[in-house]
Structures are given as structure tokens and as C-alpha cells.
Motif scaffolding. Structure first.
Motif, PDB file in Angstrom:
ATOM      1  N   ALA A 462       0.835  -1.191   0.000  1.00 40.76           N
ATOM      2  CA  ALA A 462       0.000   0.000   0.000  1.00 40.76           C
ATOM      3  C   ALA A 462       0.877   1.251   0.000  1.00 40.76           C
ATOM      4  N   GLU A 463       2.200   1.042   0.134  1.00 40.64           N
ATOM      5  CA  GLU A 463       3.134   2.162   0.190  1.00 40.64           C
ATOM      6  C   GLU A 463       3.657   2.457  -1.205  1.00 40.64           C
ATOM      7  N   LEU A 464       3.295   3.598  -1.731  1.00 41.40           N
ATOM      8  CA  LEU A 464       3.806   3.927  -3.060  1.00 41.40           C
ATOM      9  C   LEU A 464       5.326   4.026  -3.058  1.00 41.40           C
ATOM     10  N   ASP A 465       5.884   4.510  -1.952  1.00 45.08           N
ATOM     11  CA  ASP A 465       7.345   4.615  -1.861  1.00 45.08           C
ATOM     12  C   ASP A 465       7.991   3.266  -2.093  1.00 45.08           C
ATOM     13  N   GLU A 466       7.392   2.257  -1.466  1.00 47.77           N
ATOM     14  CA  GLU A 466       7.950   0.917  -1.566  1.00 47.77           C
ATOM     15  C   GLU A 466       7.855   0.400  -3.007  1.00 47.77           C
ATOM     16  N   ILE A 467       6.688   0.616  -3.600  1.00 52.75           N
ATOM     17  CA  ILE A 467       6.491   0.185  -4.979  1.00 52.75           C
ATOM     18  C   ILE A 467       7.515   0.853  -5.889  1.00 52.75           C
ATOM     19  N   PHE A 468       7.667   2.172  -5.699  1.00 52.43           N
ATOM     20  CA  PHE A 468       8.576   2.891  -6.585  1.00 52.43           C
ATOM     21  C   PHE A 468      10.019   2.482  -6.383  1.00 52.43           C
ATOM     22  N   SER A 469      10.408   2.195  -5.141  1.00 49.42           N
ATOM     23  CA  SER A 469      11.827   1.893  -4.988  1.00 49.42           C
ATOM     24  C   SER A 469      12.157   0.458  -5.376  1.00 49.42           C
ATOM     25  N   LEU A 470      11.168  -0.437  -5.477  1.00 49.11           N
ATOM     26  CA  LEU A 470      11.492  -1.829  -5.777  1.00 49.11           C
ATOM     27  C   LEU A 470      11.027  -2.333  -7.141  1.00 49.11           C
ATOM     28  N   ALA A 471       9.842  -1.902  -7.565  1.00 42.72           N
ATOM     29  CA  ALA A 471       9.219  -2.579  -8.703  1.00 42.72           C
ATOM     30  C   ALA A 471       9.907  -2.276 -10.032  1.00 42.72           C
ATOM     31  N   ASP A 472       9.948  -3.305 -10.894  1.00 38.44           N
ATOM     32  CA  ASP A 472      10.392  -3.108 -12.269  1.00 38.44           C
ATOM     33  C   ASP A 472       9.196  -2.833 -13.164  1.00 38.44           C
ATOM     34  N   ARG A 473       8.074  -3.432 -12.759  1.00 38.81           N
ATOM     35  CA  ARG A 473       6.848  -3.212 -13.495  1.00 38.81           C
ATOM     36  C   ARG A 473       5.750  -3.022 -12.453  1.00 38.81           C
ATOM     37  N   ILE A 474       4.736  -2.247 -12.794  1.00 37.70           N
ATOM     38  CA  ILE A 474       3.701  -1.933 -11.805  1.00 37.70           C
ATOM     39  C   ILE A 474       2.330  -2.242 -12.390  1.00 37.70           C
ATOM     40  N   ILE A 475       1.493  -2.933 -11.613  1.00 34.81           N
ATOM     41  CA  ILE A 475       0.088  -3.000 -11.995  1.00 34.81           C
ATOM     42  C   ILE A 475      -0.713  -2.319 -10.897  1.00 34.81           C
ATOM     43  N   VAL A 476      -1.864  -1.784 -11.270  1.00 35.94           N
ATOM     44  CA  VAL A 476      -2.700  -1.099 -10.290  1.00 35.94           C
ATOM     45  C   VAL A 476      -4.007  -1.870 -10.179  1.00 35.94           C
ATOM     46  N   MET A 477      -4.414  -2.167  -8.951  1.00 37.58           N
ATOM     47  CA  MET A 477      -5.707  -2.824  -8.766  1.00 37.58           C
ATOM     48  C   MET A 477      -6.721  -1.833  -8.243  1.00 37.58           C
ATOM     49  N   TYR A 478      -7.866  -1.842  -8.887  1.00 41.98           N
ATOM     50  CA  TYR A 478      -8.958  -1.001  -8.422  1.00 41.98           C
ATOM     51  C   TYR A 478     -10.243  -1.809  -8.526  1.00 41.98           C
ATOM     52  N   GLU A 479     -10.947  -1.922  -7.424  1.00 45.52           N
ATOM     53  CA  GLU A 479     -12.180  -2.704  -7.362  1.00 45.52           C
ATOM     54  C   GLU A 479     -12.044  -4.069  -8.033  1.00 45.52           C
ATOM     55  N   GLY A 480     -10.954  -4.737  -7.729  1.00 47.75           N
ATOM     56  CA  GLY A 480     -10.805  -6.111  -8.179  1.00 47.75           C
ATOM     57  C   GLY A 480     -10.308  -6.294  -9.590  1.00 47.75           C
ATOM     58  N   GLU A 481     -10.062  -5.181 -10.280  1.00 47.66           N
ATOM     59  CA  GLU A 481      -9.570  -5.312 -11.640  1.00 47.66           C
ATOM     60  C   GLU A 481      -8.173  -4.721 -11.767  1.00 47.66           C
ATOM     61  N   VAL A 482      -7.428  -5.259 -12.712  1.00 47.10           N
ATOM     62  CA  VAL A 482      -6.125  -4.677 -13.007  1.00 47.10           C
ATOM     63  C   VAL A 482      -6.374  -3.547 -13.988  1.00 47.10           C
ATOM     64  N   VAL A 483      -6.252  -2.299 -13.509  1.00 46.73           N
ATOM     65  CA  VAL A 483      -6.612  -1.171 -14.372  1.00 46.73           C
ATOM     66  C   VAL A 483      -5.413  -0.567 -15.094  1.00 46.73           C
ATOM     67  N   ALA A 484      -4.210  -1.030 -14.730  1.00 50.02           N
ATOM     68  CA  ALA A 484      -3.037  -0.520 -15.439  1.00 50.02           C
ATOM     69  C   ALA A 484      -1.901  -1.506 -15.289  1.00 50.02           C
ATOM     70  N   ASP A 485      -1.041  -1.578 -16.292  1.00 53.42           N
ATOM     71  CA  ASP A 485       0.108  -2.475 -16.282  1.00 53.42           C
ATOM     72  C   ASP A 485       1.188  -1.750 -17.062  1.00 53.42           C
TER      73      ASP A 485
END
Ligand SMILES: Nc1ncnc2c1ncn2[C@@H]1O[C@H](COP(=O)(O)OP(=O)(O)OP(=O)(O)O)[C@@H](O)[C@H]1O
Ligand SMILES: [Mg+2]
Lengths: 505, 357
Positions: A462-485
Motif C-alpha cells: 500500500a506504500e507507493l514509496d515501496e512500490i517505486f523503490s522496488l518494482a520493475d513493473r507496476i500494476i494497479v488494482m482497483y475494485e478487483g480489476e487490473v486497471v493498469a500495467d
């Protein structure tokens, strides 16, 4: 002579547990209307300190003064009487009862012999308006989101006339929005003269609301400083005793074959609501896929389905070449999947088991930890000694029961256990929740090392900081769907924030 | 280690002492001499004639009942159904005893195992209801005590299929074959050794085996167990079956080693005493043996106490109940004795554990 101006003046508080000096002559002062941050590494003694103030533990040495006179606090009842309120990390609410009932319980208004619910509801409505803590008095507590339940806990303390509010890692369980709201509530309460002791590992929050900050290290008081002029770096250094890398360096990912493929996955929660609605994505070896999203948008159910704990309704999950849609947790783990669960107390640790036993929960049945159905204690102990050393777990011994470790050290035990074997896929849910900055750095390095070794890493945070410092690729979940990849380098904070809030472009 | 042993043995020890003091006070109130009474009890339990053999004989079903409760407890299950399971084991061991014609070396274990397995089947059903329907095992096992009590009564009754044709109006089964009877060696009941052997096996299972680790994990934290890949439902069913098996074997040993037939009502209450024994032993399978010996000795000594000191044997029941009370209420013991470190929770033993759901 004690200072009459101070709400709270604790001097020389000392607490020993078997094998640990949890607090070594610690001082703490709190003035009316002040927000005091309490900082320190996992196991530094923060929770122990506030538990002594609140009468849960009895200090071995030291004295507590309140408004200039000595306070005799033998149990939480005394502390409440003297105007203290504490919000624990695990809420002490009765789920099936209403907000108003929970708040007035134990001090309820009566008409004749009977509980006057209407009056109670009125009082609660009035209270929540006075302090700007909006909540419906008639709502049933267990239906409320965590942030509101916490609000109920705070109101409960205020209803009993608390002038001192102790919050032990209140933001660890909150979404970023809920956190912002809580910080605002704290400012408002302080403005009415309430003194607040605020424990958190997030330096940003310390800088945002506190007036002064007291730092503990290994149970000792290291210093109390004014927050003004402090920076995240200076606080981290004060806390850990060395400089800390707040943002991790990593090489470019060398991405291989897909390890985890999820196709049109649908999952229901316990009440039958569909919380994952047709999610599809892939994680390949050598990459970290960050799953961003406000908590409660299906991430928990997604992970539970991937690890075999919750059945999938529809869709297909493949790990390597194997279809694991209907596989059991054991089968999935044996294919080579590590899982760091998001709720460590509930799902990750057996409290009365020793650190050593907790460290083999995923492998207890295999050599060298078992032979012919018999557990091999020498190997189990050796494993634990090695992991405690390697992961720097603060524990008096490997025989110490898991429950008496501090929160962050419990997390380290789990991380150590899950990463102790080489796996194809690492699923990490909120892996650094409640963990101090030094250990966050360490856990992050471990996850990156897993990736560099060629594992696929699914990071839910839930920490954007964590996502940004680690992820190579990001997906976003909203209401049970993957709304971005998208690749991490294409993502911006603003864009993710909007996507997480449900904006479509 | 010594420290831990001391702490965990302290509460049961104090509870027994307090129980005996309560008994002594009652004997005083009744105008008798407690010293005389207790001396008679000790004599009747250990010295003279076949006293010690009787103590061992009485202790045997208590060990089995205690093990049944202790093992279930490790999985967070409260088996109150030892009584019914024991009766079932006793009846079916009798059936296997009077029906088959086998060499002794086979017949004895076969009858024991038949008694145990039939009870285990009931246990598995209880476990299954708990696992898949959430039906609380305390409720089902209590109800089954009635069902199984009446069922076994009927089996041996005049209208029942297993009634002894030579027994006239008596409700009992025929005598079991000689080859199914557990022999005494030097006047001492061999069934006791079987029970001790099973206690050691249970200890190994719980404390040393991976299966026992799964049982304990499921009992302590169901979620963590699931996350660790342990099939919690399977564990609940198996553990309840093992627990009932132990109680059933307890009944079988009674049939094969003491009564040599099944007679309803011969051992009322034995299954319930298992709960007290397990708690006194703090659910440690090895400690179940001394705890059962203590209660067995009291039971065995009560008749001499009655004849020599003229004290009703019911006083023994009162003492045992008082011990249970003090075990269940450590704070009371702590208050009375001012003892520190008396805690009922350090082994995860909580009386209320079964009610968690
Ligand atoms: N009830 C207990 N029994 C034994 N040891 C304990 C107990 N509570 C805490 N400790 C030990 O005391 C030390 C301080 O723990 P405490 O929980 O106060 O740390 P903390 O600063 O709150 O850490 P965290 O940030 O991880 O929550 C730790 O070494 C911990 O293992
Ligand atoms: Mg803490």
C-alpha cells in the motif's frame, strides 16, 4: 520537584524481561497540546515504554508524575481514571455491537437501572462533532473499515475524558488517505489541549505532525529533539546509529520466462462478494512486479487465491508450466513459492512456538528438519541460529516464544523463513509493515537479491514509496480489476494516485 | 529445564495438597481422624494383599481417558465424550472377545484394536462435523455420551443381540474367550503396561513427530497452520479419531483385563475422570501416568478407608473434585498459597480453549 505544567513526566523507567533489558532508565515528558513522536528500531522498547505508562506492565524502576504529582498506575483502569487513553494496534472492540455501544461501554449512561442507548448515541454524536471525528454512532463496528474502527477507539478514549492519548503504530494498518485523515485528527486534538504520544516507523509522519521526538535505541533513551529542522536522514541516523539508505540502488532487471501467469481470475471473499474480477497479469523471472492499490481492492483475495488458501471461482493460475488453480497451499509451496503474508500475527507466526519452530513452519516436514516422521531438533536449532544471525533478529535466544518478539522482529522471522530456501516465486504482501527503516532497507535488499538470483517477485504494497523503490513493473488494482500495467520507469506518482482512486484515462 | 519442570509441576502439586486438606477438614467435621483415614487409604492403595495391583488396575482406564483428553486438547479440541467412547470400546472388545477364536497372541491385540477403532470412527465423525460443519465438539461429544451409553446398554440387554444367554435377566454379554483375556503377571495387571506404552507413544507423537507438530500448530493458530500448508480439517478429524481411539482402548482393557465381559454401568464416570486427569497432567501425555496413579490409588484405597476409618468413599470424589477445582482456578491457588509463577497458560492449557470455535 516535578513540573506542574507537564501532563506526563516519566523518569528513569526500567523494565526487564527474561534475557532483555527492554527499557533502561528512560525519561519522557509530554506537555498539554503537544504531539510527541516516539522513534526507535524494532525491539528498541517503544511499546514497552507506553505499556508501562498505561499500566499494562509494571516498571521495575522509575516514577511517573502527572501534572506534578506522583501517579500510582497499577493497571490500565488506573491510567484511564487519571486521564489516559491508548489505542492498541489490535483493536479492543466488540465487533457485533454498534459504535455508540462500544464507546460508552463500561461508563454507559443509564435511565434507572437500564442502559440508555438513545442518550449514549446522542453523547457519541456530540463527541464526534466536537472533535471533528465523523462516525455514525449506529453503525455496527465490524462492518466499518479499519480507519473508522480506529476512530472509534480514539472516541472511546476521549469519552472517558482522556487528556493523554497514546497511539502505538496507528498508521501501520491505514491506507494513505486514512493516514492523512488521522494526522489531521491528531493536530485538531492537540489544538484542544490533548497531549499525544505517537509511535510510528514512518519518518514522514513524524516530520508531518510531531512537535518533539524522543528516540530509543536498545532500550536506552538516546535523545529528545525538536522536530523542527529535522530531516528523514537525520532522524534515521539518530535511530539506527549509522546513516541509512532510504532508497535502494538496483541494477537493471534481466528478465526471463514467465513464472506466474494469471488469466481472468475471479475470487470471492467469505461473504460471497466478488473481490477479484477478472485479473490477468504475468510475473517473469528476474523481475519485481509491484501491485499498487488502496487496500481492500482485492489484493488480499488475489494473494490468497495464488497461494491456494482461497479457492478461485474462475480463471487460471499457472506457475512455471503447472496449472495450480485448484492446488493446495502445500502443493503450491512445494513447487517453489514463498509467501510473506500481510497479517503477521494472525497468519505468519505461532505465538507460543519458539523462534526456532517459527522459522521452520514452511519446511518442518522435510530433511534435514525431519527424518522418518521425527523432528530433528539439532537441525532446527542450527537453522534458527543461522537465520537469526543473518537477518539480525533481535531476540534473547532461539527458544524465545515468537509472541514476545517486538512487531518488527516477528516480521523479520517470517521474511527469514520464507527467503531461506531458493524459490521460483516470492509473493510478498506488505513485507515491511511495522518494520524500522534499517530493517526496511535490509528486507528490500533481500527482495532485490531474490530478483537478481532469477526469482519472480510479486510485491503487494500500500506504500507507493515501496512500490517505486522496488518494482520493475507496476500494476494497479482497483475494485478487483487490473486497471493498469506499465514499466516502473513510465509511472508517476500522480498517475498512480489517480488510477488507485479509480480514474480512467 | 528444571526450572520449567518446577513451574509446570507446581500448580498440580499444590492443587493435590489443597485437595487433601479440604478432604481432611471434611473428615474432621464428620468427627473422624483424618490421619487414620488417610493412613488407611494409603494402606489400601499400596500395601497388603493385592492392593497395588488394584491401584494399577484402577489407574489404567484413567490413563487412557486422560490421554484421550490430552491429545485432543493439543489440536484445540475438547473431547468430553471419553465416557461414551470408552463404553463403545468396552462393548466391541467384548464382542471381538466372545466371537472370534484366535490364538492369544493375536486375539488380545485384535480385540483391543476393534474396541479402539469403533470408537475412533465415532471420533472421526465428530471431527468431521467440526471441520466441515462447524458443529462444536463439546456439544456433539456430550450428546454422543447419551447415545453411546444407551446403545451399548441395549447391545448387552435382554433384547439386545449380544446378551448373555446364561445370564437370565442380567444385562451383560457372554464371557470373552480365555485367549482374549489380558493376563496378570505376578498379580499385576498387564493392561497397565499397555496404557503406559501408549502414553509414551502419545508423548512421542506430540512432542517429537512432525504429525504432532501439525496437530499443535492447527490447535494454536489455525491460520498460520493453513499458510504453512497443513490441512487443518484433516488434522481435526485425525486427532479426534486418535483421541476416541485411546478412550476406546481404555474400555477394551477394562473388558479384557478386569471384567472379562461387557456389563453396562460397570465403569460409569471413568471417561469423565479423564478430563480431570488430563488437566492435572497439564495435558502432558507422560504426566498423565502419575496423575492417573494418584487418582487410581485414591479409588483403590477408599474401601479400606471405609472399613477401617468408617468414612464414606464419597469423600474421595469430593477430594478429586476439589483438586479439579484448584487446577481450574490457579488464581485461587496462588492466593491461598502465595505462590508465584503459578500459571495455567504456559503450555497453552486453557480450560476455555475448546470454546473458541
Ligand atoms: N511480554 C514480553 N516478554 C518478553 N520479552 C518482551 C515482551 N515484550 C517485549 N519484549 C522484548 O522487549 C524488547 C522491546 O520490545 P518492544 O515491543 O517494546 O519493542 P518496540 O520498540 O515496540 O518494537 P517494534 O517497533 O518492533 O514494535 C524486545 O526485545 C522484545 O523482544
Ligand atoms: Mg511495538
Amino acid at each position: 520537584m516535578a513540573d506542574q505544567q507537564l501532563l506526563l513526566d516519566a523518569r528513569g523507567l526500567t523494565k526487564r524481561f527474561p534475557g532483555v533489558l527492554a527499557n533502561d532508565s528512560v525519561d519522557l515528558q509530554l506537555a498539554p497540546g503537544e504531539i510527541l513522536g516516539l522513534l526507535g528500531e524494532n525491539g528498541a522498547g517503544k511499546s514497552t515504554l507506553v505499556k508501562m505508562l498505561f499500566g499494562i506492565y509494571k516498571p521495575d524502576e522509575g516514577e511517573i508524575f502527572m501534572k506534578g504529582s506522583k501517579a500510582e498506575i497499577d493497571e490500565p483502569g488506573d491510567a484511564i481514571e487519571l486521564g489516559m487513553g491508548m489505542v492498541h494496534q489490535h483493536f479492543q472492540l466488540v465487533g457485533p455491537l454498534s459504535v455508540a455501544e462500544n464507546i460508552v461501554m463500561g461508563a454507559e449512561p443509564k435511565r434507572g437501572m437500564f442502559f440508555d442507548l438513545t442518550k449514549g448515541e446522542e453523547q457519541v454524536a456530540e463527541l464526534s462533532q466536537r472533535f471533528g471525528l465523523a462516525v455514525d454512532p449506529k453503525a455496527i463496528v465490524e462492518d466499518l473499515p479499519v480507519g473508522l474502527q480506529q476512530r472509534v477507539e480514539i472516541l472511546k478514549a476521549l469519552y472517558r475524558g482522556a487528556e493523554i492519548l497514546i497511539l502505538d503504530e496507528p498508521t501501520a494498518v491505514l491506507t494513505p488517505q486514512e493516514t492523512d485523515e488521522l494526522l489531521q485528527v491528531m493536530r485538531d486534538l492537540a489544538a484542544t489541549g490533548v497531549g499525544i504520544i505517537f509511535i510510528t516507523h514512518k519518518l514522514r509522519e513524524i516530520l508531518a505532525v510531531t512537535d518533539r521526538v524522543t528516540v530509543l535505541r536498545d532500550g536506552k533513551w538516546v535523545g529528545t529533539e525538536s522536530t523542527e529542522g529535522a530531516t528523514q536522514e537525520s532522524l534515521a541516523e539518530l535511530m539506527v546509529g549509522r546513516s541509512v539508505v532510504l532508497r535502494i540502488d538496483k541494477d537493471d532487471a534481466s528478465v526471463g520466462e514467465p513464472v506466474l501467469s494469471v488469466h481472468d481470475l475471479r475470487v470471492r471473499d467469505d461473504r460471497g462478494h466478488e473481490l477479484v474480477r477478472g485479473a490477468s497479469f504475468e510475473v517473469r523471472s528476474g523481475e519485481i512486479l509491484g501491485v499498487a492499490g488502496v487496500e481492500g481492492n482485492g489484493q488480499r483475495e488475489l494473494v490468497e487465491a495464488l497461494t491456494g488458501i482461497r479457492p478461485a471461482n474462475q480463471g487460471k493460475v499457472t506457475i512455471g508450466t503447472q496449472d495450480v488453480t485448484k492446488a493446495s497451499p502445500r502443493t503450491i509451496a512445494e513447487i517453489g513459492v514463498a509467501h510473506i503474508p500481510e497479517d503477521r500475527e494472525k497468519d505468519g507466526i505461532v505465538g507460543v512456538y519458539s523462534v526456532a519452530d517459527n522459522m521452520v513452519l514452511n519446511q518442518y516436514f522435510k530433511a534435514p528438519f525431519a527424518k522418518g516422521g521425527q523432528r530433528q531438533f539439532a537441525a532446527i536449532a542450527e537453522n534458527a541460529e543461522r537465520l537469526v544471525e543473518q537477518y539480525d533478529v533481535a531476540t534473547p535466544s532461539i527458544k524465545t516464544p515468537g509472541k514476545s518478539l517486538s512487531g518488527g522482529n516477528k516480521q523479520k522471522v517470517i521474511v527469514a523463513r520464507e527467503l531461506s530456501i531458493e524459490n521460483k516465486l516470492v509473493i510478498a504482501s506488505q513485507p515491511t509493515r511495522g518494520v524500522d527503516v534499517g530493517s526496511i532497507e535490509f528486507i528490500h535488499k533481500q527482495l532485490v537479491a531474490e530478483r537478481d538470483r532469477g526469482a519472480a517477485v510479486l510485491l503487494v504494497s500500500a506504500e507507493l514509496d515501496e512500490i517505486f523503490s522496488l518494482a520493475d513493473r507496476i500494476i494497479v488494482m482497483y475494485e478487483g480489476e487490473v486497471v493498469a500495467d506499465m514499466p516502473a520507469e513510465d509511472a508517476t506518482r500522480e498517475q498512480l494516485g489517480l488510477l488507485m482512486a479509480g480514474a480512467t484515462d | 529445564m528444571i526450572e520449567r519442570l518446577r513451574a509446570s509441576a507446581l500448580l498440580p502439586f499444590l492443587a493435590v495438597i489443597l485437595g487433601l486438606i479440604v478432604g481432611a477438614l471434611l473428615i474432621l467435621v464428620a468427627g473422624k481422624n483424618p490421619w487414620v483415614a488417610y493412613s488407611a487409604m494409603v494402606e489400601g492403595a499400596f500395601f497388603g494383599g493385592n492392593a497395588f495391583g488394584r491401584t494399577l488396575e484402577k489407574a489404567t482406564p484413567l490413563i487412557m481417558g486422560g490421554l484421550a483428553v490430552a491429545v485432543a486438547f493439543k489440536a484445540g479440541l475438547f473431547n468430553i465424550g471419553g465416557q461414551g467412547q470408552l463404553l463403545l470400546g468396552a462393548a466391541f472388545a467384548a464382542w471381538a472377545g466372545f466371537t472370534f477364536d484366535l490364538p492369544m497372541i493375536v486375539h488380545i491385540p485384535v480385540a483391543l484394536i476393534v474396541g479402539g477403532l469403533v470408537a475412533a470412527l465415532i471420533g472421526a465423525i465428530v471431527g468431521g462435523l467440526k471441520a466441515y460443519r462447524g458443529t462444536h465438539e463439546v456439544i456433539t461429544t456430550i450428546m454422543l455420551n447419551f447415545v453411546l451409553g444407551n446403545f451399548t446398554d441395549w447391545l448387552a440387554s435382554r433384547d439386545g443381540p449380544w446378551n448373555d444367554p446364561e445370564g437370565g435377566a442380567l444385562a451383560r454379554t457372554p464371557l470373552i474367550a480365555d485367549s482374549a483375556q489380558i493376563p496378570r503377571v505376578g498379580g499385576l495387571p498387564t493392561g497397565f503396561l499397555v496404557a503406559v506404552g501408549l502414553a509414551v507413544l502419545c508423548w512421542w507423537l506430540i512432542e517429537r513427530s512432525t504429525f504432532g507438530f501439525e496437530i499443535k500448530t492447527a490447535g494454536l493458530n489455525k491460520n498460520a497452520a493453513t499458510y504453512a500448508g497443513i490441512g487443518v480439517n484433516k488434522i481435526l478429524i485425525l486427532t479426534m479419531a486418535i483421541s476416541a481411539f485411546l478412550a476406546g482402548v481404555g474400555g477394551a482393557i477394562e473388558t479384557q483385563g478386569v471384567t472379562n465381559r461387557f456389563e453396562p454401568g460397570f465403569n460409569t464416570g471413568l471417561g469423565f475422570d479423564g478430563i480431570t486427569i488430563a488437566l492435572l497432567a497439564r495435558t502432558n501425555p507422560l504426566a498423565v501416568v502419575p496423575a492417573a496413579l494418584l487418582f487410581g490409588a485414591m479409588d483403590a484405597g477408599s474401601s479400606l478407608m471405609q472399613s477401617q476409618a468408617r468414612i464414606a468413599p464419597e469423600i474421595i470424589a469430593v477430594i478429586q473434585a476439589a483438586i479439579l477445582f484448584f487446577i481450574a482456578a490457579p488464581t485461587v491457588v496462588q492466593y491461598i498459597t502465595r505462590a508465584r509463577n503459578v500459571s495455567s497458560e504456559d503450555d497453552g492449557v486453557r480450560l476455555s480453549a475448546g470454546w473458541g470455535g
